[in-house]
Design an enzyme around this catalytic site. Structure first.
Site, mmCIF file in Angstrom:
data_model
loop_
_atom_site.group_PDB
_atom_site.id
_atom_site.type_symbol
_atom_site.label_atom_id
_atom_site.label_comp_id
_atom_site.label_asym_id
_atom_site.label_seq_id
_atom_site.Cartn_x
_atom_site.Cartn_y
_atom_site.Cartn_z
ATOM 1 N N ASP A 43 -4.337 -5.283 -23.283
ATOM 2 C CA ASP A 43 -4.011 -6.634 -22.837
ATOM 3 C C ASP A 43 -4.299 -7.653 -23.938
ATOM 4 O O ASP A 43 -3.532 -8.611 -24.132
ATOM 5 C CB ASP A 43 -4.815 -6.998 -21.590
ATOM 6 N N ASP A 84 -9.294 -1.269 -16.670
ATOM 7 C CA ASP A 84 -9.731 -2.553 -17.222
ATOM 8 C C ASP A 84 -11.253 -2.577 -17.247
ATOM 9 O O ASP A 84 -11.910 -2.008 -16.370
ATOM 10 C CB ASP A 84 -9.217 -3.712 -16.377
#
Length: 214
Positions: free
Chosen positions: A183, A149
């Site tokens: 995401d 991330d």
């Protein structure tokens, strides 16, 4: 929307997602950050669990490695299920809105499952060092990779006034989660289904202008 266009959307999202993750993984040490704007930063973290960093071992009486394996296997079945859903919507010539949404969800889910399944054997550790690809000692094993991330949007980063009960003096940050392109694709796809629900699941005839039907 036909199969070729759907595959193109999926491939483009996967390429952007994986290239961004590989770049971050090989150019940032875990925890490194770069401020793009005051409200947007590139912050490298790794997520070994589910959404928001949750782990199955936090809720079930199982070890963390077992929980990670169960989660990865569940994700594989989920991706397979979403893939079949996409195939079925294209086969049935469902609305373009529905096919686009499922394409985004499938591409995002596949992007993150690549990390979970393969990154543990493809990359070295990022802790206090830059990771290398295909090292002699990878940081994990098959099915035990961590999701990369890097997108962080602390649009509000302040402290609650002291006079506010309970929260006074504590830090308030919005938006807190760190996420990735995959995401974003999943969230966008789900958002399309929620906001344009009637259009997504409506009849194909509803999308054809009346004058074309006559």
């Amino acid at each position: 929307m036909n199969l070729k266009k759907s595959l193109l959307i999926i491939i483009v999202i996967l390429l952007i997602d994986q290239l961004s993750k590989i770049y971050i993984k090989t150019h940032f040490v875990l925890g490194d950050s770069v401020e793009v704007f005051s409200w947007f930063k590139i912050l490298f973290i790794e997520n070994s669990g589910a959404a928001w960093g949750a782990k199955l071992s936090d809720f079930l009486p199982i070890s963390e490695p077992t929980g990670k394996l169960v989660l990865t296997i569940f994700r594989l079945f989920a991706v397979a299920g979403i893939g079949y859903w996409l195939y079925d919507t294209i086969r049935k010539e469902s609305s373009k809105t529905l096919i686009l949404a499922v394409c985004l969800i499938f591409a995002g889910a596949l992007g993150n499952i690549i990390d979970s399944v393969l990154y543990g054997i493809v990359f070295g550790d990022s802790y206090q060092q830059l990771a290398t690809a295909f090292p002699d000692e990878p940081y994990g094993s098959l099915f035990y990779g961590k999701v990369v991330d890097m997108l962080y949007f602390p649009m509000v980063d302040t402290t609650w006034p002291a006079w506010i009960p309970y929260f006074g003096g504590s830090t308030f940050r919005f938006f807190e989660p760190v996420f990735n392109i995959a995401d974003m694709a999943i969230s966008t796809g789900v958002g399309i289904l929620l906001v344009f629900n009637k259009k997504a699941f409506g009849k194909i005839d509803d999308e054809i202008p009346a004058e074309e039907v006559a």
